[in-house]
Motif scaffolding. Structure first.
Motif, short mmCIF file in Angstrom:
data_model
loop_
_atom_site.label_atom_id
_atom_site.label_comp_id
_atom_site.label_asym_id
_atom_site.label_seq_id
_atom_site.Cartn_x
_atom_site.Cartn_y
_atom_site.Cartn_z
N THR A 17 13.99 48.77 2.03
CA THR A 17 13.17 49.64 2.39
C THR A 17 12.80 50.50 1.32
N SER A 18 13.42 51.01 0.42
CA SER A 18 12.94 51.88 -0.78
C SER A 18 13.87 51.19 -2.03
N SER A 19 13.16 51.17 -3.14
CA SER A 19 13.97 50.82 -4.10
C SER A 19 13.45 51.34 -5.67
N TYR A 20 14.52 51.99 -6.34
CA TYR A 20 13.85 52.72 -7.53
C TYR A 20 14.76 52.55 -8.80
N TRP A 21 14.28 52.97 -9.64
CA TRP A 21 14.94 53.25 -10.75
C TRP A 21 15.60 54.61 -10.79
N SER A 22 16.96 54.92 -10.81
CA SER A 22 17.34 56.38 -10.84
C SER A 22 17.56 57.10 -12.38
N GLU A 23 16.80 57.62 -12.88
CA GLU A 23 17.23 58.19 -14.20
C GLU A 23 18.56 59.03 -14.03
N ALA A 24 18.72 59.76 -13.02
CA ALA A 24 19.95 60.65 -13.07
C ALA A 24 21.31 59.92 -12.77
N LEU A 25 21.21 58.67 -12.30
CA LEU A 25 22.23 57.74 -12.35
C LEU A 25 22.29 56.68 -13.43
N GLY A 26 21.21 56.41 -14.07
CA GLY A 26 21.14 55.39 -15.03
C GLY A 26 21.26 54.11 -14.52
N ARG A 27 20.93 53.87 -13.34
CA ARG A 27 20.65 52.47 -12.59
C ARG A 27 19.77 52.71 -11.72
N THR A 28 19.57 51.22 -10.99
CA THR A 28 18.65 51.08 -9.93
C THR A 28 19.42 51.71 -8.72
N ILE A 29 18.62 52.12 -7.55
CA ILE A 29 19.11 52.26 -6.23
C ILE A 29 18.13 51.65 -5.24
N ALA A 30 18.80 51.54 -4.10
CA ALA A 30 17.98 51.03 -2.89
C ALA A 30 18.44 51.51 -1.52
N LEU A 31 17.53 51.38 -0.79
CA LEU A 31 17.94 52.00 0.69
C LEU A 31 17.46 50.43 1.46
N ALA A 32 18.17 50.34 2.69
CA ALA A 32 17.85 49.08 3.19
C ALA A 32 18.51 49.10 4.80
N VAL A 33 17.74 48.43 5.64
CA VAL A 33 18.15 48.55 7.02
C VAL A 33 18.90 47.01 7.08
N VAL A 34 20.10 47.22 7.50
CA VAL A 34 20.90 46.01 7.53
C VAL A 34 21.69 45.98 9.01
N GLU A 35 22.01 44.92 9.57
CA GLU A 35 22.45 44.72 10.95
C GLU A 35 24.00 45.31 10.67
N GLY A 36 24.23 46.13 11.69
CA GLY A 36 25.59 46.66 11.53
C GLY A 36 26.04 47.57 10.24
N GLY A 37 25.08 47.79 9.56
CA GLY A 37 25.28 48.27 8.04
C GLY A 37 26.48 49.08 7.87
N ARG A 38 26.41 50.27 8.86
CA ARG A 38 27.68 50.98 8.18
C ARG A 38 28.97 50.52 8.36
N SER A 39 29.05 49.47 9.05
CA SER A 39 30.47 48.94 9.26
C SER A 39 30.52 48.07 7.98
N ARG A 40 29.65 47.85 7.11
CA ARG A 40 29.84 46.98 6.00
C ARG A 40 30.10 47.57 4.50
N MET A 41 30.49 48.96 4.57
CA MET A 41 30.49 49.55 3.59
C MET A 41 31.42 48.71 2.40
N GLY A 42 30.84 48.60 1.31
CA GLY A 42 31.69 47.79 0.22
C GLY A 42 31.38 46.33 0.13
N GLU A 43 30.83 45.95 0.98
CA GLU A 43 30.61 44.41 1.39
C GLU A 43 29.48 43.94 0.35
N SER A 44 29.43 42.83 -0.02
CA SER A 44 28.46 42.23 -0.90
C SER A 44 27.32 41.53 0.01
N LEU A 45 26.18 41.77 -0.49
CA LEU A 45 25.07 40.93 0.45
C LEU A 45 24.35 40.49 -0.62
N HIS A 46 23.30 39.69 -0.20
CA HIS A 46 22.52 38.84 -1.08
C HIS A 46 21.16 38.82 -0.82
#
Ligand SMILES: [Zn+2]
Lengths: 998, 100
Positions: free
Chosen positions: A942-971
């Protein structure tokens, strides 16, 4: 003088020569000519090629119903128009016109090979011939069909012309200025009512223009016409409009008129609009549109030189043009006999009149004999010959249903009449019902839905005397209905031409019906055979036949073809015509340019641009702008040589390190006040408001009654009975509408007032560790210390001497303030703060930096991170929902089974494996990239940006059962590769929120 | 473009001044929490979509901004009547009279 022009005859101005070009060749015409009449005067009938078979075609008509003679006209760059009817386009010096659908030339056309492949192009060919193999459609069939078929060429440049539009109100609107319309205008005009009379032609008169032999009230038709027009023009209450087509008849007597203003002029005055759309609201409408001639259906009825008898009469009497040297008439109606007589009188050899009927009025036979014209009663036409122009016609006697041997008659003009069809297009727009007149075999107007009156040939009354009488009565009825007293004039007529006739399906023939090319729809190349094939293949309703054959679907909307198509389909189905039905006529009556519909609504006027009080400063400081709903907002402020990425990185860094300032004036603002304000807020928003003290703020969340997030924003309580509500920039009007709806219709007992204050306040957001230091010296009446004015406070105070509403809030995660001042002080305060901020290297930033900073903190944007199916819990902001509230909008829905089900999409953070890879917003997410296509998609970015503060990209997303997938790799599969990312919390920066308290 | 009578302004004005606002006479339940899932579903989503006389809401959004009720024939698009929010719907007999 050109070969086919009769000196002195007609209404054209023979003394004023006009030169124009057609297909690169120069031709001469005279003032008053159309392209068609001028070309015919030069002996040119071939004016185009047909749509499907590329058959040579010439004009069939002399009016706007013309299906064949379509041309392209050009006035230079951006001023090319395809599909203009040569029978309507007036010539002027320098006009450039060209024929269509020909390659390499009109006389020799490669595409005419389609004509010999007609088996491929028969009814339903789109559905049958090109269906297999499927992959061929995109690569082979469609490009070939597009290249071979089609009408004209689309203009490729933006249209530089301007178009006007106006409203008009009147008592009586009269559509059509033939005898019926003019008589109606006289009656209604003399009554004193406000009358508007419109006609699509260059001059008013209709049939009278082609029938100068008629005597009306002792005057010749043309003398009566000019006296009548003079009288009407002399009335202040009558407006006459020519070159004006009533294109649509809408509810409550609103009629749209398209008026052509400059297409007939050699020199167009600067800034003159090309066309004008009139929206007329008439108390009463009189439809006096007359009737349209009907073709006869026989093999070869489309060759250049084959045209309506009525058209030949118009070319002769109105334009002084003979359509040929040797004519044959073929008819089933009396009207064509007069054409034969007029032509003979003008010196055209009329070889024969072939009438399908066995009985002919004796006076006709006598007249023909007097003029030396052979009469063939009870005859049919079985074919014609000639490649680029008709050369001969084959006529056969029909006795007791048997077709006899054919006889060939040479001719260079074959003039046909298969009867007349009342023009009921506008009446049909109103959903007025049509009655089938089985004797005349035509549809006539039935029940009306609007205040309209139909006069003359439009309701099946033939002849000028009846048209005048009926028109006068219709004008009277209309004026009386509009509240005026009338006197109906009498119009005695001599030398009128009345008569009747019969209608036919295909004419009988002795030739193989399978080989006949008997056209019904000339423009779409639909033949009688196609209609019968469609019925054989199962089409029963005329609507299905229409779509299967494309009969009546061209730009002329079946003006010539509908009745013949219906008659033949009814015969094939074995039912009466009305049982098979008539297709619906829809606006516009004739093709109308997009410019006319758009009117003034183009370019900067297409929609308004809202600008904030600080917009001028941003413009002077070379901001890049972006549209946000109707607003234009500063997007970023590039320094010289900076691209967006570098500018945004700099703005982000400056804000987090020291101080950034942002124009937040577009934030929606609604003032909610009154004794019941807090109760209203409790019912509207998910949050509890009762205990919120004056001077404090709260993040407010608004749901729809369905439980999904609609809007959000910080809301400050100014006093017990007053709230300063903020909404999203795009949601302000929607939220106010929703609030008003509940207040007015569900809770009218609440004493609450809602006021939109979005544009009353200019809002400046200051963010960064030095924000307080900057504004402290400017603020009067409020202690800004952490203790006195903590995060989520609001105060009515003064800033730089200006009355202000000061918020301590943050959409960046930094120490932040939002200063609201009356809009007129916005820029002044901005400039003062900017100047004072120099000591902290203050950095103005735009919406892009605002987005990055908020995303680093996991703050959602409603409408970007939510999409109308997201609950508070899905978005991870369930904490904003008051747990002990008895009710609020959407509360009950949060318990609906689907909304509490497991596996809903939830908002999470995503960090790509490669910190430099930026995900695409909207990209779909899968759990297993190796699964077969189509893959199961479990969410999207849903959102994706270059974060200067973190020196890397960040993104927000809506994902089925997302909060139970912490640390999981998605594609995230992309066209060229599959990207991988890890699921994280949504807050990327300063998760403890320490910086807010700086 | 339709002409619509605003019962608050008591004027008949062009459709451009108004916004459609869905079916009329669907009251928000007094106590939503007391409703079953089915009852709440019906309140939220089930609408008439009637062919013929339809009770519906309009808002004079570019005028007095009031919500009001209307009866419109969805076939002919003709308004039979408009009336203020909160007043009872016209009876069948009244509508028949207006239909003439
Ligand atoms: Zn109103």
């Amino acid at each position: 003088m050109t070969a086919f022009r009769i000196p002195g005859k007609g209404r054209v101005n023979h003394d004023t020569a006009v030169r124009f070009r057609f297909d690169g060749k120069s031709y001469g015409g005279v003032e008053g000519d159309t392209v068609a009449s001028a070309l015919l005067a030069n002996g040119v009938h071939l004016m185009g090629r047909s749509f499907k078979y590329h058959r040579p075609r010439g004009p069939v008509t002399a009016g706007s119903e013309e299906p064949n003679a379509l041309i392209g006209t050009s006035r230079g760059k951006g001023r090319f128009e395809p599909n203009t009817r040569a029978t309507v386009q007036e010539i002027y010096d320098g006009l450039k016109a060209e024929s269509q659908n020909k390659w390499p030339s009109l006389n020799f056309d490669i595409g005419a090979v389609n004509d010999r492949l007609y088996m491929l192009f028969s009814a339903g060919f789109y559905y049958k011939t090109f269906m297999w193999p499927k992959s061929f459609w995109d690569r082979v069939y469609e490009p070939v069909i597009r290249a071979a078929a089609g009408l004209g060429v689309s203009p490729s440049e933006p249209d530089p012309d301007s178009y006007a539009s106006r409203y008009l109100h009147c008592d009586v609107l009269i559509v059509g200025a033939g005898p019926a319309g003019l008589a109606a205008a006289l009656t209604a005009g003399r009554s004193g009512s406000d009358v508007v009379i419109v006609d699509e032609h260059t001059e008013m008169g209709g049939t009278l223009l082609s029938e100068d032999q008629v005597q009306i009230a002792g005057q010749s038709a043309w003398d009566w016409l000019s006296a009548t027009l003079d009288e009407l023009k002399g009335m202040n209450n009558v407006r006459l409009m020519t070159r004006t087509t009533a294109i649509g008849y809408y509810h409550q007597n609103m009629v749209a008129l398209s008026q052509k203003l400059t297409d007939h002029l050699a020199a167009v005055p600067g800034n003159a609009p090309r066309e004008r759309m009139w929206r007329v609201r008439a108390n009463q409408v009189v439809l006096a549109q007359g009737a349209i001639e009907r073709p006869l259906v026989f093999d070869g009825n489309d060759r250049p030189g084959v045209m309506f008898a009525g058209a030949a009469q118009t070319y002769l009497n109105r334009y002084g043009v003979k359509v040929g040297e040797r004519a044959v008439i073929v008819t089933s109606h009396d009207s064509a006999w007069y054409c034969a007589f007029d032509l003979a009188d003008a010196g055209v050899a009329v070889a024969a009149i072939a009438d399908t009927r066995d009985e002919i009025a004796p006076e006709f036979a006598q007249m023909a004999a007097d003029k030396g014209i052979e009469v063939l009663k009870g005859h049919t036409v079985s074919s014609t010959t000639g490649r680029l122009r008709v050369k001969s016609v084959l006529v056969n006697p029909v006795r007791n249903g048997k077709v006899g041997a054919s006889r060939t008659i040479d001719c260079d003009a074959l003039l046909m009449c298969g009867g007349w069809t009342p023009s009921l297009h506008l009446f049909s727009h109103t959903k007025g019902s049509l009655n089938w007149d089985s004797e005349a075999e035509v549809f006539l107007p039935g029940d009306k839905t609007e205040a309209c009156h139909i006069a003359g040939a439009g309701r099946g009354l033939w002849g000028i005397a009846r048209a005048l009488e009926d028109g006068a009565n219709a004008g009277s009825e209309a004026a009386i209905a509009a509240g005026y007293a009338t006197e109906v004039g009498l119009y005695p007529v001599e030398a009128d031409r009345t008569g009747g006739g019969v209608t036919h399906k295909e004419l009988p023939s002795d030739r193989d019906a399978g080989k006949a090319k008997a056209f019904i729809d000339f423009q779409n190349d639909v033949t009688a055979k196609d209609i019968r094939l469609a019925v054989r293949e199962g089409m029963r309703s005329i609507e299905h036949v229409k779509r299967y054959t494309t009969n009546g679907m061209a730009t002329d909307q079946g003006k010539l073809s509908n009745m013949n198509g219906l008659t033949i389909a009814a015969d094939a189905v074995g039912k009466e015509a009305p049982k098979v039905g008539l297709t619906t006529f829809r606006p516009p009556y004739t093709p109308t340019s997009f410019g006319t519909f758009a009117g003034y609504h183009k370019d900067a006027h297409f929609e308004l641009t809202r600008k904030t009080p600080i917009d001028g400063w941003a413009e002077e400081n070379e901001a890049a702008f972006e549209p946000v709903s109707l607003w234009r907002r500063a997007w970023y402020f590039p320094l010289s040589g900076e691209d967006m990425h570098r500018a945004v990185a700099r703005e982000c860094k400056a804000t987090r390190q020291s101080l950034g300032m942002f124009d937040a004036s577009t934030l929606g603002k609604i003032e909610v006040s009154g004794p019941d304000a807090v109760e209203f807020m409790n019912r509207m928003y998910t949050n509890p408001w009762t205990k919120l003290a004056a001077g404090r703020c709260r993040y407010g969340l608004l749901l729809g009654e369905d439980g999904y997030i609609r809007d959000d924003g910080v809301i400050g309580r100014l006093s017990q009975d007053k709230f300063h509500v903020t909404t999203t920039t795009g949601g302000a009007a929607r939220v106010l509408n929703m609030m008003e709806d509940y207040l007015q219709t569900e809770w009218p007992d609440l004493k609450v007032w809602l006021t939109s204050t979005t544009e009353q306040w200019a809002t400046i957001a200051l963010n960064g560790p030095n924000a307080r230091k900057l504004i402290e010296p400017f603020v009067e009446g409020q202690d800004l210390s952490e203790e006195a004015f903590p995060h989520m406070s609001v105060s009515e105070c003064k800033v730089a001497g200006i009355p202000a509403r000061l918020f301590r809030i943050s959409f960046t995660g930094e120490l932040g303030f939002e200063i609201n001042v009356p809009a007129r002080y916005g820029r002044e305060l901005w400039e003062k703060l900017y100047e004072a901020g120099q000591q902290y290297d203050v950095c103005p930033y735009g919406t892009e930096t605002m987005h990055v900073l908020r995303a680093e903190k996991g703050y959602i944007i409603v409408g970007q991170d939510t999409d109308g199916t997201v609950t508070p819990d899905d978005a991870g902001i369930g904490w904003a929902v008051g747990k002990k509230k008895p009710d609020f909008v959407g509360m009950r829905s949060l318990k609906r089974p689907d909304l509490v089900a497991e596996g809903r999409k939830q908002l999470v953070g995503l960090l790509t494996d490669d910190p430099k890879t930026l995900l695409e917003e909207g990209a779909q997410i899968v759990a297993d990239p190796k699964q077969p296509i189509p893959m199961k998609m479990i969410g999207h970015v849903t959102s994706s940006y270059w974060s200067e503060a973190l020196g890397r990209t960040i993104a927000l997303a809506v994902v089925e059962g997302g909060r139970s997938r912490m640390g999981e790799s998605l594609h995230i599969p992309m066209p060229d590769r599959v990207l991988s990312a890890k699921v994280t919390e949504t807050v990327f920066y300063d998760p403890e929120g320490e910086r807010l308290k700086a | 473009m339709l002409l619509i009578h605003c019962p608050y302004c008591d004027e008949t004005l062009p459709e451009l001044e108004f916004a459609y606002a869905g079916e009329a006479h669907i009251d928000r339940p007094e106590d939503p929490s007391a409703m079953t899932d089915e009852e709440w579903r019906d309140f939220l989503f089930i609408r008439n979509n009637k062919r013929g006389t339809h009770f519906e809401r309009w808002r004079h959004i570019n005028g007095c901004a009031r919500f009001f009720n209307a009866v419109r024939d969805t076939v002919s698009d003709k308004f039979l009547t408009t009336y203020k929010a909160g007043t009872p719907r016209p009876s069948d007999a009244e509508l028949e009279e207006l239909g003439k």
